[in-house]
Motif scaffolding. Sequence first.
Motif: not given
Length: 388
Positions: A157, A168, A210
């Motif tokens: 991350l 990500i 993410f």
Amino acid sequence: MSDTPRLNTAGTALLERARDLRALIDREAGRAEAQGRLTDPVVDALHEAGMFGMWVPAPLGGAELSPRELLDVLAELSYADPSTGWVVMAASLANGTGGAYLGDDAVERMYAGPRMPLIAGQGTRPGVAVREDGGFRLSGQWGFASGMLHAQYSHSLGVIEGTDEGRIFITPIDEVKQLGNWDVLGLRATGSIDYAIDGVFVPEARSHVFDLNEPLRGGAIYRLGLLDQALICHSSWALGVGRRLLDELARHVGTRAGRPGQIASSDAFHTDFARAEARFRAAKALVHETWDDAERTLAAGGRLDVRQETMVRLALNHLTWTLAEVADFVYASGGTSALRDGLIQRLFRDVHAGTQHITSGPQSLRECGRELAGLAPGETWHLFALQA
């Protein structure tokens, strides 16, 4: 947008293969703990059985199991050995979400080989990414990268510099500095080392937002987003380890039945065992009820609402801390046999390592209570907190 928005189901073939692996995994567990990583025979067997592809989208050759199927398969592997279950759940989740969310160029390279890739890393402590032409320059240090000692790629991350956007990033393992600091109470065979990345360029296609919840390939399970899918992982792990603990205690006392002064003849133990079994089965039933409900929503083409999001978090939290109580009971009942190095001691240590994961932390439980009490009107879940 995915061409197959409905929920995929794959049947019981992988569950049967997982059961076939139990003896091998159990036999290798002690050696794996001693060396701090899974043994090569176990990793090879997991690959051959397709375990690292259980979460991978069907269009990429994966099984793309449903949530309930994942719960069953990962619980079986975790029953055989908690560290093995932990590594497979982490890697299969990263493999699956990578296959669903990464760009076409990355997927064509990563998923083209005879074996599924093995991706490991950390999705909760962000590094920093600076945008460049065609991608990002990523730097940071991350902890608890379960399975990295077996991986070909890292999954990390990062927050884009100058924005609040979390992404990500997938990087080849040779671009990662492995810090090797794995000296812990339990889950020792997971090799969940810390690692660092220093200014590595990551092409755009090898990254994704993410909180993405609309897959580029694959079906409705990927509409859960990364975090909710991680809740499946940790629920399944607790289901498998809890069942193993109670079964091992039953075997332990059974071998001592009929001997004078043994716990097998204690009325108090009989009562406490019944209570532990009931608590664990009740927590298991809540997990299954919650994910059955979620599956019905996904199968109908919908997304989880706020209450369903609350319940998948609550079910995991309740199961995790019920598991901790079960582990304490089994350890106390095991006497000196549990004190010495052996299976019950290892299971006890593994459980108390697993309880420290952020997915079962106190913040999530508090927020669940607030939502269930009707004190969070108009708020939605963002990771482990409710926000307006």
